[in-house]
Design an enzyme around this catalytic site. Structure first.
Site, short mmCIF file in Angstrom:
data_model
loop_
_atom_site.label_atom_id
_atom_site.label_comp_id
_atom_site.label_asym_id
_atom_site.label_seq_id
_atom_site.Cartn_x
_atom_site.Cartn_y
_atom_site.Cartn_z
N GLY A 14 0.79 -1.23 0.00
CA GLY A 14 0.00 0.00 0.00
C GLY A 14 0.82 1.28 0.00
CG ASN A 16 1.72 3.22 -5.78
OD1 ASN A 16 2.12 4.25 -6.32
ND2 ASN A 16 2.31 2.05 -5.95
CB ILE A 91 -6.88 -9.29 -14.57
CG1 ILE A 91 -5.35 -9.27 -14.70
CG2 ILE A 91 -7.53 -8.81 -15.87
CD1 ILE A 91 -4.81 -10.29 -15.69
CG ASN A 106 -3.48 -0.42 -13.15
OD1 ASN A 106 -3.41 -0.76 -11.96
ND2 ASN A 106 -2.72 -0.96 -14.08
CG HIS A 108 2.16 -1.53 -15.66
ND1 HIS A 108 1.86 -2.79 -15.18
CD2 HIS A 108 3.24 -1.67 -16.47
CE1 HIS A 108 2.71 -3.66 -15.70
NE2 HIS A 108 3.56 -3.01 -16.49
CD GLU A 146 -13.21 -3.28 -22.96
OE1 GLU A 146 -12.99 -3.29 -24.18
OE2 GLU A 146 -13.37 -2.23 -22.30
CG ASP A 149 -0.97 -3.53 -17.68
OD1 ASP A 149 -1.58 -2.99 -16.74
OD2 ASP A 149 -0.16 -4.45 -17.51
CB ALA A 178 8.02 6.89 -11.74
CD GLU A 179 5.05 2.13 -8.90
OE1 GLU A 179 4.03 1.83 -8.28
OE2 GLU A 179 5.97 1.32 -9.11
#
Ligand code: GAR
Length: 202
Positions: A14, A16, A91, A106, A108, A146, A149, A178-179
């Site tokens: 957690g 993020n 997913i 999302n 990634h 759908e 990514d 980055a994130e």
């Protein structure tokens, strides 16, 4: 003031989620309010972080039947406008994405379209980047669709790969550089758009 009601879905430590909580605390995430955390496993770090921040947390086990239906019910119960997948390692089906009425974003841990899609999650992504020998990797925030990514990209940030990197070292650098920067910025951007739409509906 109108805000977008945000649910964060997490599968792990957690960090993020923490970046979002900290951004809200600093007033940088202001168009959205962190309303609900959904943890998809018992005992994960995200649960404690939600508790400490005073955000309601639902634990809905991903491996159990009707996971998606239970998540949709929880999102409806809290009147959620925006779903942020922050280290969600499952997913969601196309049906789930269609049934939720709002945007789903999302994070990634690579520069999409590199090192993404089915099977690329967590440390595996960084291992794949090191195996390939890329000199630059990074993170991407995108809309969920759908295609795993495969949704429209909102923001990306590049990070250097350095000699001697292990997947763990590279993961940490990608998170720090980055994130944890990109995700709160993207959440604010999409929240501001939702607020704008809500205001024009008034
Ligand atoms: C993060 O690096 C996130 O980008 C990644 O899992 C980690 C979770 O860390 N997500 C994916 O790989 C999704 N395909 P966190 O629980 O500390 O935020």
């Amino acid at each position: 003031m109108l805000t977008a009601r945000i649910a964060v879905i997490a599968s792990g430590g957690g960090t993020n989620l923490q970046a979002l909580i900290d951004a809200q605390g600093r007033g940088e995430l202001k168009s959205g309010s962190l309303t609900l955390v959904i943890a998809d496993k018992a005992g994960i770090g995200a649960i404690g972080r939600a508790g400490k921040a005073g955000i309601p947390c639902a634990v809905i086990i991903r491996k159990e039947p009707e996971f998606e239906e239970k998540v949709l019910a929880s999102l409806a119960e809290y009147n959620i406008d925006l779903v942020v997948l922050a280290g969600f390692l499952g997913i969601f089906s196309g049906g789930f994405i269609q049934k939720f009425h709002g945007p789903i974003i999302n994070i990634h841990p690579a520069l999409i379209p590199s090192f993404c899609g089915k099977g690329f999650y967590g440390l595996r992504v960084h291992q794949a980047a090191l195996d390939y020998g890329v000199k630059v990797t990074g993170a991407t925030v995108h809309y969920a669709s759908e295609v795993v990514d495969g949704g429209q990209i909102i923001a990306q940030k590049a990070v250097d790969v350095l000699p001697g990197d292990t997947p763990e070292i590279l993961q940490r650098r990608v998170m720090e550089q980055a994130e944890w920067v990109l995700l709160p910025q993207a959440a604010e951007l999409v929240s501001a758009q939702i607020v704008h739409e809500k205001e024009s509906d008034l």
